[in-house]
Design an enzyme around this catalytic site. Structure first.
Site, mmCIF file in Angstrom:
data_model
loop_
_atom_site.group_PDB
_atom_site.id
_atom_site.type_symbol
_atom_site.label_atom_id
_atom_site.label_comp_id
_atom_site.label_asym_id
_atom_site.label_seq_id
_atom_site.Cartn_x
_atom_site.Cartn_y
_atom_site.Cartn_z
ATOM 1 N N SER A 105 0.819 -1.219 0.000
ATOM 2 C CA SER A 105 0.000 0.000 0.000
ATOM 3 C C SER A 105 0.860 1.281 0.000
ATOM 4 C CB SER A 105 -0.892 -0.026 1.254
ATOM 5 O OG SER A 105 -1.240 1.267 1.660
HETATM 6 N N1 LIG Z 1 -6.495 8.292 1.947
HETATM 7 C C1 LIG Z 1 -6.132 7.059 2.622
HETATM 8 C C2 LIG Z 1 -6.248 5.873 1.670
HETATM 9 C C3 LIG Z 1 -6.093 4.559 2.415
HETATM 10 C C4 LIG Z 1 -6.496 3.366 1.554
HETATM 11 O O1 LIG Z 1 -7.449 3.432 0.747
HETATM 12 N N2 LIG Z 1 -5.773 2.250 1.754
HETATM 13 C C5 LIG Z 1 -6.054 1.053 0.995
HETATM 14 C C6 LIG Z 1 -4.774 0.281 0.766
HETATM 15 S S1 LIG Z 1 -3.726 1.161 -0.338
HETATM 16 C C7 LIG Z 1 -7.011 0.190 1.795
HETATM 17 O O2 LIG Z 1 -6.787 -0.043 2.955
HETATM 18 N N3 LIG Z 1 -8.088 -0.292 1.139
HETATM 19 C C8 LIG Z 1 -8.999 -1.195 1.737
HETATM 20 C C9 LIG Z 1 -10.429 -0.753 1.638
HETATM 21 O O3 LIG Z 1 -10.723 0.332 1.098
HETATM 22 O O4 LIG Z 1 -11.277 -1.525 2.119
HETATM 23 C C10 LIG Z 1 -4.723 7.191 3.198
HETATM 24 O O5 LIG Z 1 -3.956 8.017 2.718
HETATM 25 O O6 LIG Z 1 -4.420 6.483 4.173
#
Ligand SMILES: N[C@@H](CCC(=O)N[C@@H](CS)C(=O)NCC(=O)O)C(=O)O
Length: 219
Positions: free
Chosen positions: A11
Site C-alpha cells: 500500500s
Molecule cells: N487516503 C487514505 C487511503 C487509504 C487506503 O485506501 N488504503 C487502501 C490500501 S492502499 C485500503 O486499505 N483499502 C482497503 C479498503 O478500502 O477496504 C490514506 O492516505 O491512508
C-alpha cells in the site's frame, strides 16, 4: 511503548508513513495485515473506513487513520523539529495540505487503474486510466516548476506521501519520462536517494508489481 502501525507493504499510503517515521527517527511497532482482515471486528473498531494505514499510539490513548493525518501527528508528536510540517507557518501548512489533498486525487486515479487488474477484471491498465494518471503527473510537474520540493524549498511530508505513489506508478505502469516530465523526473530521482527510500518501499513495490502482473493472487 512504540506506536503501532497496521499496514500492508504494497500500500502506497502505508509506505509513506513508514518513510515519515524513518525521517524523524521514530521506531514503530509494525503489524502487517492482509487485505481480507480489513473488515474484521478488530480493524473496524480501530477504523470504520477499513483502510490501512492505521496508527495506534497506546501511550497517548490515540488512534488515527489516513496516511496524511498520521504523518501530521507523528511529526507534531515525535519529531525533534517541525521542518517536515511546520505547524506554526500557516501558509506553508496550507500548501502542504493542498498537496496532500492532491495526493488523494492521484491515489484515486491509480486505484481506478490498478484495481480492475488486481481483481482480474482487466489485463492491462486502460488507456483512459493511463491518461488520467498522466494528467495528474502533469500537475505535479507544475507544482515543481519553480521549487525543488513538492511544497516549496524543503522536503515535507507532502513529498513523502506523493513519493510512495509516484514510485508505484513507475514500478507498475510506466517510467517517469524525463522528456515529458523533466521537473518531476528530477524530483523523483532526488527523492529516491533519501536514505530510507529503499528500505521502506522495496518489498511493497515488488509486491505491487506482482499483484498488478497477476503473479500472486490478491486474496
Ligand atoms: N487516503 C487514505 C487511503 C487509504 C487506503 O485506501 N488504503 C487502501 C490500501 S492502499 C485500503 O486499505 N483499502 C482497503 C479498503 O478500502 O477496504 C490514506 O492516505 O491512508
Amino acid at each position: 511503548m512504540a506506536p503501532k502501525l497496521y499496514y500492508m507493504a504494497a500500500s502506497p499510503p502505508c509506505r509513506a508513513v513508514l518513510m515519515v517515521a524513518k525521517a524523524i527517527g521514530l521506531e514503530l511497532e509494525l503489524e502487517a495485515v492482509e487485505f481480507e482482515q480489513l473488515r474484521t471486528e478488530e480493524i473496524l473498531e480501530l477504523n470504520p473506513q477499513h483502510t490501512v494505514p492505521i496508527l495506534v499510539d497506546a501511550d497517548e490513548d490515540f488512534t488515527i487513520w489516513d496516511s496524511h493525518a498520521i504523518a501530521i501527528y507523528l511529526v507534531g508528536q515525535y519529531a525533534s523539529d517541525d521542518s517536515l510540517y511546520p505547524k506554526n507557518d500557516i501558509k506553508q501548512v496550507a500548501v502542504i495540505n493542498q498537496r496532500m489533498q492532491f495526493d488523494n486525487i492521484l491515489f484515486d486515479k491509480c486505484k481506478a487503474a490498478f484495481h480492475p487488474i488486481m481483481m482480474g477484471i482487466e489485463d492491462v491498465v486502460s488507456e483512459e486510466a493511463s491518461d488520467c494518471m498522466l494528467e495528474s503527473l502533469g500537475l505535479l510537474e507544475v507544482f515543481l516548476k519553480d521549487k525543488p520540493w513538492i511544497a516549496g524549498d524543503v522536503l515535507t511530508i507532502a513529498d513523502l506521501t506523493i513519493l510512495a505513489l509516484v514510485a508505484t506508478v513507475e514500478e507498475v505502469v510506466f517510467p517517469i519520462d524525463p522528456e515529458r516530465f523533466p521537473k518531476l523526473s528530477e524530483w523523483f530521482n532526488k527523492a529516491k536517494e533519501l536514505a530510507y527510500f529503499e528500505e521502506c518501499n522495496k518489498e511493497g513495490l515488488d509486491k505491487m508489481g506482482q499483484l498488478v502482473r497477476h503473479e500472486v493472487p490478491l486474496i
